[in-house]
Write a protein that holds these residues in place. Structure first.
Motif, PDB file in Angstrom:
ATOM      1  N   VAL A   1       3.772 -10.295  37.018  1.00 51.77           N
ATOM      2  CA  VAL A   1       2.922 -10.975  36.312  1.00 51.77           C
ATOM      3  C   VAL A   1       1.635 -10.242  35.523  1.00 51.77           C
TER       4      VAL A   1
ATOM      5  N   THR B   1       0.738 -14.534  32.272  1.00 51.64           N
ATOM      6  CA  THR B   1       1.985 -14.717  31.729  1.00 51.64           C
ATOM      7  C   THR B   1       2.845 -13.824  32.847  1.00 51.64           C
TER       8      THR B   1
ATOM      9  N   ILE C   1      11.822 -19.439  37.855  1.00 57.11           N
ATOM     10  CA  ILE C   1      10.976 -19.477  36.681  1.00 57.11           C
ATOM     11  C   ILE C   1       9.976 -20.679  36.986  1.00 57.11           C
ATOM     12  N   LEU C   2      10.638 -21.987  37.102  1.00 57.11           N
ATOM     13  CA  LEU C   2      10.048 -23.118  37.348  1.00 57.11           C
ATOM     14  C   LEU C   2       8.997 -23.204  38.415  1.00 57.11           C
TER      15      LEU C   2
ATOM     16  N   LYS D   1       6.122 -20.578  37.757  1.00 56.90           N
ATOM     17  CA  LYS D   1       5.182 -21.170  36.734  1.00 56.90           C
ATOM     18  C   LYS D   1       4.205 -22.008  37.279  1.00 56.90           C
TER      19      LYS D   1
ATOM     20  N   GLU E   1       0.127 -21.589  37.813  1.00 51.88           N
ATOM     21  CA  GLU E   1      -0.832 -22.839  37.409  1.00 51.88           C
ATOM     22  C   GLU E   1      -1.730 -23.405  38.363  1.00 51.88           C
TER      23      GLU E   1
ATOM     24  N   HIS F   1      -4.337 -20.322  39.360  1.00 50.26           N
ATOM     25  CA  HIS F   1      -4.528 -19.444  38.458  1.00 50.26           C
ATOM     26  C   HIS F   1      -5.831 -18.416  38.501  1.00 50.26           C
TER      27      HIS F   1
ATOM     28  N   THR G   1       7.218 -29.396  40.367  1.00 51.00           N
ATOM     29  CA  THR G   1       8.400 -28.993  39.730  1.00 51.00           C
ATOM     30  C   THR G   1       9.648 -29.859  39.848  1.00 51.00           C
TER      31      THR G   1
END
Length: 507
Positions: A299, A308, A372-373, A376, A380, A383, A406
């Motif tokens: 990360v 990212t 990945i899902l 992510k 979020e 954050h 998800t």
């Protein structure tokens, strides 16, 4: 008509079995950390001749001078030779182990406010040490599989907090090992003979009793226990006065056991030598580097707050189905009417290998997409933490939250977040670190349990060490900070953070 119906039913059953195998394969791959996935991919490449490493485009064909000098007849002969070599290879390896790989061991990470940055390296892990000890035991093949699963189910303290009935169900569903709970318990007893003493205890009480029993054995010389009264008294405390022991009510223990001052002091001294976290003790013995891991996610946080990440694929090569196997199947399908029995067997074998190779490739891709899902969604949700690294900014987040975000099953999120790590600007963390239950304040605001633990830790670290705060006092202080939690909850969080009661913190 009846025969056609039977054939249709058999085909549907076969499809269901294949689907089940594919689902099980995906479950196994989701549970694996990166290093074990690399091993699994390499093992599959070795076992399945229809699975190959992908090549770069310039490696696919020889573009050197003279590469097109073969005429059409030579090309046909060359292709026939290639197919024949592939067929011979298939026949040679026919009958090899085609079973799906067993799922990897897994470790549960406790949810607390403390963390350490992990160091990378090649030293043997805590779980590997237990597996080494298992290697010198006389176990049947089934017992060995059960033992591996039990070792993987231990928490960081070395205790087995999973119910044996649940382990029994998991072995049956994911490992196809259908055994009664009693058999699993017998294997657990063997695990409990490993070092350090106390490993595999199903509770703190059992863990301490295991250590006392080992101490009795170690202190014995030529079958004679030199301290039978002391060991008996220690067992008596843990078995019959455990509640008083955990609350440090030594006066009650002294009175109930009818001991004098010297005896109770000796008993206290010996019982304090026991380790409530034998797994942590082994990690300390082997060194801090036993916690070394390879992150599954990298990360990155830019100076302007943009977060990212990339999925670390390590040394996993690009996978593809072997073209020679595809050609072989196509060639024999085209000549189906003229095939002899040996050719048909080879064709069936090649088709099975092709299906398995494609299934494995699809499972690896689906694993990547699922990871990945999930990552992510975690980024979020948390954050603010990824931007500033402040644990106090972490929001309450449970498995169900990420599952909804998800559209994945909660069990899938659980498998993804188990023994997976993320390297961040602020350190390397297990994914479980980002999950925390919520607490609703009097004003209706939801805060993370982790935030309460941080506040509790700060209070204890800042207290007067000559007059440390009791759990009641800590509860009052937390209430003033907006966290009105009960004294018993304070005691639970304090223990999870590794702090002793006030009396033992006094300096």
């Amino acid at each position: 008509m009846a025969q056609k119906l039977i054939q249709t039913q058999e085909q549907k059953l076969a499809q269901m079995q294949r689907l089940s195998q594919q689902q099980m394969l995906l479950v196994h791959l989701l549970e694996m950390p990166l290093t074990e996935l690399e091993e699994s991919v390499n093992a599959e490449l070795d076992d399945n001749p229809a699975l190959e490493k992908g090549r770069e485009e310039d490696e696919m064909y020889d573009t050197s001078e003279g590469s097109d000098s073969l005429d059409n007849d030579s090309e046909e002969e060359y292709e026939q030779e290639e197919r024949q070599e592939a067929l011979d290879s298939a026949l040679e390896t026919m009958g090899a182990d085609d079973e799906l790989p067993l799922p990897s061991s897994y470790v549960s990470n406790k949810d607390n406010a403390d963390y350490e940055e992990m160091v990378w390296g090649d030293n043997t892990s805590f779980y590997d040490k237990l597996n080494e000890q298992m290697g010198i035991m006389e176990l049947s093949e089934q017992e060995q599989l059960i033992m591996e699963y039990l070792i993987g189910s231990l928490d960081d303290d070395g205790l087995l907090r999973k119910d044996l009935d649940n382990i029994c169900d998991e072995l049956a569903i994911y490992h196809n090992i259908d055994v009664p709970v009693k058999n699993i318990e017998n294997v657990l007893y063997k695990l409990q003979t490993m070092d350090p003493a106390g490993i595999g205890g199903r509770s703190l009480q059992e863990c301490l009793l295991l250590q006392i029993q080992r101490k009795r054995t170690d202190d014995a010389e030529e079958g004679i226990d030199p301290y039978p009264r002391l060991h008996n008294a220690m067992e008596d405390v843990i078995k019959n006065h455990f509640d008083d022991f955990t609350k440090n009510h030594w006066d009650k223990i002294k009175q109930n056991m009818q001991l004098n001052d010297t005896q109770i002091e000796t008993l206290q001294k010996e019982l304090r030598k026991l380790n409530p976290k034998p797994g942590a003790a082994l990690a300390e013995t082997e060194g801090r580097s036993t916690q070394q891991i390879t992150p599954d996610f990298i990360v990155d946080t830019s100076d302007d707050g943009i977060v990212t990440f990339t999925l670390n694929n390590g040394n996993i090569p690009e996978l593809k189905v072997s073209p020679s196997f595809v050609e072989m199947v196509d060639a024999y399908n085209a000549n189906n009417d003229n095939m002899n029995r040996r050719d048909k067997e080879a064709l069936l074998y090649a088709k099975e290998k092709l299906d398995k190779a494609q299934g494995f490739i699809n499972a690896v891709k689906q694993r990547q997409q699922t990871l990945i899902l999930t990552m992510k969604a975690i980024i979020e949700w948390q954050h603010d933490f990824f931007v500033d690294g402040d644990e106090a900014d972490m929001k309450p987040m449970i498995l169900e939250d990420i599952a909804k975000k998800t559209n994945l099953d909660k069990s899938t999120i659980s498998r993804v977040s188990n023994i997976k790590y993320a390297q961040t600007k602020w350190g390397t963390f297990p994914l479980r670190f980002f999950f925390s239950d919520k607490y609703t304040r009097e004003d209706g605001q939801e805060v993370s349990i982790r935030k309460i633990k941080i506040a509790l830790k700060e209070l204890i670290n800042a207290e007067d060490k000559t007059a440390p705060l009791s759990d009641d006092s800590l509860a009052k202080e937390l209430k003033q900070k907006g966290f009105p939690i009960a004294r018993r909850t304070v005691a639970k969080y304090r223990e999870q953070l590794g702090f002793a009661i006030a009396r033992l913190r006094k300096q």
